[in-house]
Design a protein around this motif. Structure first.
Motif, PDB file in Angstrom:
ATOM      1  N   ASN A  52       0.843  -1.205  -0.088  1.00  0.00           N
ATOM      2  CA  ASN A  52       0.135  -0.092  -0.164  1.00  0.00           C
ATOM      3  C   ASN A  52       0.857   1.233  -0.201  1.00  0.00           C
ATOM      4  O   ASN A  52       1.906   1.435   0.134  1.00  0.00           O
ATOM      5  CB  ASN A  52      -0.969  -0.126   1.372  1.00  0.00           C
ATOM      6  CG  ASN A  52      -2.088  -0.861   1.118  1.00  0.00           C
ATOM      7  OD1 ASN A  52      -2.289  -1.316   0.007  1.00  0.00           O
ATOM      8  ND2 ASN A  52      -2.541  -1.401   2.401  1.00  0.00           N
ATOM      9  N   HIS A  69      -6.780   2.218  -2.259  1.00  0.00           N
ATOM     10  CA  HIS A  69      -5.509   1.731  -2.278  1.00  0.00           C
ATOM     11  C   HIS A  69      -5.927   0.101  -2.689  1.00  0.00           C
ATOM     12  O   HIS A  69      -4.995  -0.461  -2.987  1.00  0.00           O
ATOM     13  CB  HIS A  69      -5.104   1.775  -1.004  1.00  0.00           C
ATOM     14  CG  HIS A  69      -4.678   2.963  -0.657  1.00  0.00           C
ATOM     15  ND1 HIS A  69      -3.749   3.324   0.598  1.00  0.00           N
ATOM     16  CD2 HIS A  69      -4.680   4.076  -0.899  1.00  0.00           C
ATOM     17  CE1 HIS A  69      -3.811   4.769   0.687  1.00  0.00           C
ATOM     18  NE2 HIS A  69      -4.036   5.122  -0.239  1.00  0.00           N
ATOM     19  N   GLN A  70      -6.972  -0.362  -2.968  1.00  0.00           N
ATOM     20  CA  GLN A  70      -7.132  -1.729  -3.083  1.00  0.00           C
ATOM     21  C   GLN A  70      -8.443  -1.731  -4.003  1.00  0.00           C
ATOM     22  O   GLN A  70      -9.305  -0.993  -4.068  1.00  0.00           O
ATOM     23  CB  GLN A  70      -7.503  -2.568  -2.013  1.00  0.00           C
ATOM     24  CG  GLN A  70      -6.360  -2.526  -1.034  1.00  0.00           C
ATOM     25  CD  GLN A  70      -6.740  -3.523   0.044  1.00  0.00           C
ATOM     26  OE1 GLN A  70      -7.815  -3.192   0.795  1.00  0.00           O
ATOM     27  NE2 GLN A  70      -5.977  -4.451   0.607  1.00  0.00           N
ATOM     28  N   TRP A  71      -8.334  -2.615  -5.086  1.00  0.00           N
ATOM     29  CA  TRP A  71      -9.303  -2.983  -5.911  1.00  0.00           C
ATOM     30  C   TRP A  71     -10.205  -4.113  -5.121  1.00  0.00           C
ATOM     31  O   TRP A  71      -9.800  -4.852  -4.556  1.00  0.00           O
ATOM     32  CB  TRP A  71      -8.918  -3.581  -7.261  1.00  0.00           C
ATOM     33  CG  TRP A  71      -8.238  -2.527  -8.097  1.00  0.00           C
ATOM     34  CD1 TRP A  71      -8.557  -1.331  -8.531  1.00  0.00           C
ATOM     35  CD2 TRP A  71      -6.842  -2.870  -8.788  1.00  0.00           C
ATOM     36  NE1 TRP A  71      -7.806  -1.031  -9.308  1.00  0.00           N
ATOM     37  CE2 TRP A  71      -6.499  -1.450  -9.491  1.00  0.00           C
ATOM     38  CE3 TRP A  71      -5.844  -3.685  -8.567  1.00  0.00           C
ATOM     39  CZ2 TRP A  71      -5.504  -1.463 -10.019  1.00  0.00           C
ATOM     40  CZ3 TRP A  71      -4.856  -3.710  -9.099  1.00  0.00           C
ATOM     41  CH2 TRP A  71      -4.369  -2.507 -10.047  1.00  0.00           C
ATOM     42  N   TYR A  72     -11.585  -4.340  -5.406  1.00  0.00           N
ATOM     43  CA  TYR A  72     -12.437  -5.094  -4.783  1.00  0.00           C
ATOM     44  C   TYR A  72     -12.767  -6.377  -5.700  1.00  0.00           C
ATOM     45  O   TYR A  72     -13.229  -6.019  -6.947  1.00  0.00           O
ATOM     46  CB  TYR A  72     -13.489  -4.438  -4.099  1.00  0.00           C
ATOM     47  CG  TYR A  72     -14.837  -5.111  -3.832  1.00  0.00           C
ATOM     48  CD1 TYR A  72     -14.459  -6.149  -2.791  1.00  0.00           C
ATOM     49  CD2 TYR A  72     -15.860  -5.309  -4.338  1.00  0.00           C
ATOM     50  CE1 TYR A  72     -15.330  -7.133  -2.448  1.00  0.00           C
ATOM     51  CE2 TYR A  72     -16.875  -6.226  -4.017  1.00  0.00           C
ATOM     52  CZ  TYR A  72     -16.730  -7.030  -2.936  1.00  0.00           C
ATOM     53  OH  TYR A  72     -17.792  -7.910  -2.629  1.00  0.00           O
ATOM     54  N   GLN A  76      -4.795 -12.593 -11.172  1.00  0.00           N
ATOM     55  CA  GLN A  76      -6.186 -11.528 -10.915  1.00  0.00           C
ATOM     56  C   GLN A  76      -7.400 -12.235 -11.409  1.00  0.00           C
ATOM     57  O   GLN A  76      -8.558 -12.153 -10.871  1.00  0.00           O
ATOM     58  CB  GLN A  76      -5.982 -10.062 -11.406  1.00  0.00           C
ATOM     59  CG  GLN A  76      -4.848  -9.404 -10.400  1.00  0.00           C
ATOM     60  CD  GLN A  76      -4.547  -8.253 -10.646  1.00  0.00           C
ATOM     61  OE1 GLN A  76      -5.389  -7.295 -11.658  1.00  0.00           O
ATOM     62  NE2 GLN A  76      -3.451  -7.542 -10.358  1.00  0.00           N
ATOM     63  N   ASP A 132      -9.261 -13.826  -3.862  1.00  0.00           N
ATOM     64  CA  ASP A 132      -8.753 -12.665  -2.964  1.00  0.00           C
ATOM     65  C   ASP A 132      -9.869 -11.560  -2.895  1.00  0.00           C
ATOM     66  O   ASP A 132     -10.411 -11.376  -4.097  1.00  0.00           O
ATOM     67  CB  ASP A 132      -7.529 -12.308  -3.217  1.00  0.00           C
ATOM     68  CG  ASP A 132      -6.259 -13.423  -2.827  1.00  0.00           C
ATOM     69  OD1 ASP A 132      -6.657 -14.296  -2.260  1.00  0.00           O
ATOM     70  OD2 ASP A 132      -5.304 -13.095  -3.181  1.00  0.00           O
ATOM     71  N   PHE A 134      -9.382  -8.405  -1.798  1.00  0.00           N
ATOM     72  CA  PHE A 134      -8.875  -7.264  -2.040  1.00  0.00           C
ATOM     73  C   PHE A 134      -7.641  -7.556  -2.743  1.00  0.00           C
ATOM     74  O   PHE A 134      -6.902  -8.408  -2.357  1.00  0.00           O
ATOM     75  CB  PHE A 134      -8.750  -6.289  -1.009  1.00  0.00           C
ATOM     76  CG  PHE A 134      -9.931  -5.704  -0.382  1.00  0.00           C
ATOM     77  CD1 PHE A 134     -10.763  -4.952  -0.964  1.00  0.00           C
ATOM     78  CD2 PHE A 134     -10.705  -6.526   0.837  1.00  0.00           C
ATOM     79  CE1 PHE A 134     -12.156  -4.408  -0.531  1.00  0.00           C
ATOM     80  CE2 PHE A 134     -11.801  -6.036   1.214  1.00  0.00           C
ATOM     81  CZ  PHE A 134     -12.741  -4.929   0.759  1.00  0.00           C
ATOM     82  N   ILE A 135      -7.152  -6.969  -3.902  1.00  0.00           N
ATOM     83  CA  ILE A 135      -5.934  -6.611  -4.373  1.00  0.00           C
ATOM     84  C   ILE A 135      -5.358  -5.068  -4.247  1.00  0.00           C
ATOM     85  O   ILE A 135      -5.898  -4.194  -4.619  1.00  0.00           O
ATOM     86  CB  ILE A 135      -6.024  -6.859  -6.063  1.00  0.00           C
ATOM     87  CG1 ILE A 135      -6.837  -8.266  -6.241  1.00  0.00           C
ATOM     88  CG2 ILE A 135      -4.793  -6.911  -6.569  1.00  0.00           C
ATOM     89  CD1 ILE A 135      -5.974  -9.564  -5.838  1.00  0.00           C
ATOM     90  N   ASP A 136      -4.115  -5.300  -3.532  1.00  0.00           N
ATOM     91  CA  ASP A 136      -3.600  -3.870  -3.506  1.00  0.00           C
ATOM     92  C   ASP A 136      -3.260  -3.280  -4.759  1.00  0.00           C
ATOM     93  O   ASP A 136      -2.723  -4.069  -5.870  1.00  0.00           O
ATOM     94  CB  ASP A 136      -2.249  -4.035  -2.785  1.00  0.00           C
ATOM     95  CG  ASP A 136      -2.362  -4.594  -1.413  1.00  0.00           C
ATOM     96  OD1 ASP A 136      -3.614  -4.276  -0.909  1.00  0.00           O
ATOM     97  OD2 ASP A 136      -1.550  -4.901  -0.631  1.00  0.00           O
ATOM     98  N   ILE A 137      -3.386  -1.951  -4.807  1.00  0.00           N
ATOM     99  CA  ILE A 137      -3.144  -1.367  -6.104  1.00  0.00           C
ATOM    100  C   ILE A 137      -1.580  -0.694  -5.991  1.00  0.00           C
ATOM    101  O   ILE A 137      -1.016  -0.052  -5.108  1.00  0.00           O
ATOM    102  CB  ILE A 137      -3.936  -0.129  -6.233  1.00  0.00           C
ATOM    103  CG1 ILE A 137      -5.384  -0.414  -6.421  1.00  0.00           C
ATOM    104  CG2 ILE A 137      -3.721   0.791  -7.423  1.00  0.00           C
ATOM    105  CD1 ILE A 137      -6.444   0.817  -6.321  1.00  0.00           C
TER     106      ILE A 137
END
Length: 504
Positions: free
Chosen positions: A22, A66-69, A107, A112, A114-117
């Motif tokens: 992050n 800061h994360q994709w859902y 991806q 998962d 959330f994936i961190d951007i």
């Protein structure tokens, strides 16, 4: 040598994904880069002072996520897998290696939540994100409705639409793995221009097949792509085997997204130094777009509003998914209960008139089989002005959500959409792209229904881009030369007859 499928005989091994961190507590500077305390909502006098104070005092309410859902993590029933077109077995990561970099393959299949951007992506997002949430109070007044209408406006990006939200990370992951060239398809040109923009930032070459109807209708989109360094072909083209076959059968073919995908995929499969990028449909694309909904949730919370109805246009589905998926999560958690409504063109109604079945994502049958609502991969929609919605199928994840009953769908003809667009432009000042005019038309329908019932509903609409390069479409409407184009039942039945028969 003819290209039969995308899969190589000796695919490269998939490396372990690099850990991503992050960005910590870095402050988002907002819509305009030099503002330090931006406000992204036009507040009317009717909004409570408490809500206004909350928005102004807490800038984190509109911080870039800061994360994709990933909605798949929260669904009670997981979506069906993609299938290998030869074996009908679930696709393996190595099957997709000829087309995509390792991280995007991960991806695509991840559960998962959330994936961190990556910080490099966030840094570019800051050029235009957060995007504004705007109350359409002048449209409300025009319609004389008790409803409150809000729209999340993605047209402030460099390319003028929501598409850079996924173009930037796709190009970033390709560049990180040493890829030099990427290819893609585009309909109206928003996706092609977004990918060209992203490639110009990371130093990759970009080649685009644009649907012929849109290539002719929207020359400035092509020029926009070329300005950012992309090479653009009208599709179908004589450059590929897939395009050449179609032109031999029909030299005046207007093209479709399915045909353009076939040409781009064929090119990627033939060249080891080239990867394919897709602007909609696939899970990882929808994942990247959830930055829209995550942002919007915070903005709605900051003003103390909860949407009763959420409306977005659908072609492949990325814009609609981007806004709605985070709200579906909140609905599944029992926090809210909005009606979520997809709006598609009457001339290409995959959700409302298609069948839910495994089908190819492209016309030539080069892609994996995906279970989705489809009109058949051979279906060529009439050349409506919303070129970005002329796709034969719907994103598999949206199709699955629709089957689970978490959303609904309607179709609207293009003249009603442009009538709504004119009302919107003359009251709100923004000229929408042809694609979101479908959402505008549906929003007007809902607002007028509220006028009849007296309900003060909160309507949230996805406004995915501006129409500055679509003025020829407006010219046709204003001159009375635009007509409604509808699908022909015989045409759809002939296309559906060619859908592969897959026994689960």
């Amino acid at each position: 040598m003819a290209i039969k499928c995308i899969f190589s005989a000796n695919p490269p091994a998939i490396s372990s994904p690099t850990s991503i961190h992050n960005r910590g507590e870095d402050q988002c500077v907002g819509w305009f880069a030099r503002r330090t305390r931006p406000v992204h909502l036009r507040l009317s006098n009717g909004i409570k002072a408490k809500a206004r104070a909350a928005l102004n005092s807490d800038w984190r309410a509109v911080e870039i996520p800061h994360q994709w859902y990933n909605l798949i993590a929260d669904l009670p029933v997981k979506p069906p897998p993609q299938l290998h077109p030869k074996t009908f077995e679930p696709v393996k990561p190595e099957d997709l290696s000829p087309l995509f970099p390792d991280e995007l393959i991960r991806q695509e299949a991840t559960n998962d939540k959330f994936i961190d951007i990556p910080e490099e992506v966030l840094d570019i997002y800051r050029l235009w994100r957060p995007t504004p949430l705007i109350r359409a109070k002048r449209l409300e007044k025009l319609l004389n409705t008790p409803a409150k209408i809000y729209y999340k406006y993605e047209g402030v990006s460099p390319a003028g639409s929501h598409k850079p939200n996924t173009a930037v990370p796709q190009v970033f992951y390709n560049a990180k793995e040493g890829v030099k060239n990427v290819v893609t398809e585009t309909g109206a040109g928003q996706w092609g221009s977004s990918l060209g923009f992203a490639c110009s930032l990371f130093g990759l070459s970009c080649e685009v097949w644009q649907v012929r109807a849109s290539y002719d209708q929207k020359p400035y989109r092509r020029l926009m792509m070329e300005t950012w360094g992309a090479k653009v072909h009208p599709s179908p083209s004589s450059v590929t085997e897939a395009g050449s076959r179609i032109l031999q059968m029909d030299p005046s073919n207007p093209g479709s997204l399915g045909i353009a995908i076939s040409e781009a995929v064929e090119t990627a499969a033939r060249n080891a130094d080239t990867k394919y990028c897709l602007g909609s449909v696939l899970n990882h694309v929808l994942l990247h777009q959830t930055v829209i909904g995550e942002e919007c949730l915070k903005q709605m919370e900051a003003i103390g509003e909860t949407p009763d109805v959420i409306i977005g246009c659908t072609g492949g589905g990325s814009n609609f998914a981007g806004l709605s998926f985070p709200f579906i999560r909140e609905r599944l958690n029992g926090k809210i209960n909005p009606v979520i409504r997809a709006v598609e063109p009457a001339a290409c109604p995959s959700l409302t008139k298609g069948i839910y079945s495994y089908d190819f994502g492209d016309t030539a049958g080069l892609t994996p089989l995906m279970k989705m609502h489809t009109l058949g991969h051979d279906f060529i929609p009439d050349p409506i002005h919303a070129g970005g919605l002329r796709y034969h199928g719907m994103a598999p994840l949206i199709s699955h959500v629709y089957e689970l009953g978490f959303m609904e769908a309607i179709s609207i003809p293009q003249t009603e959409c442009f009538q709504g667009a004119i009302q919107f432009a003359r009251s709100e000042g923004l000229i929408p792209a042809p694609e979101p005019t479908h959402a505008i038309a549906a929003t007007i329908r809902e607002a007028l229904h509220c006028k009849e019932t007296g309900e003060a509903k909160v309507i949230l609409m996805a406004m995915c881009g501006h129409g500055h390069f679509d003025l020829t479409s407006y010219e046709k409407y204003l001159q009375g030369k635009m007509f409604d184009l509808t699908f022909e039942e015989e045409k759809i039945q002939a296309s559906l007859a060619k859908v592969p028969q897959v026994v689960p």
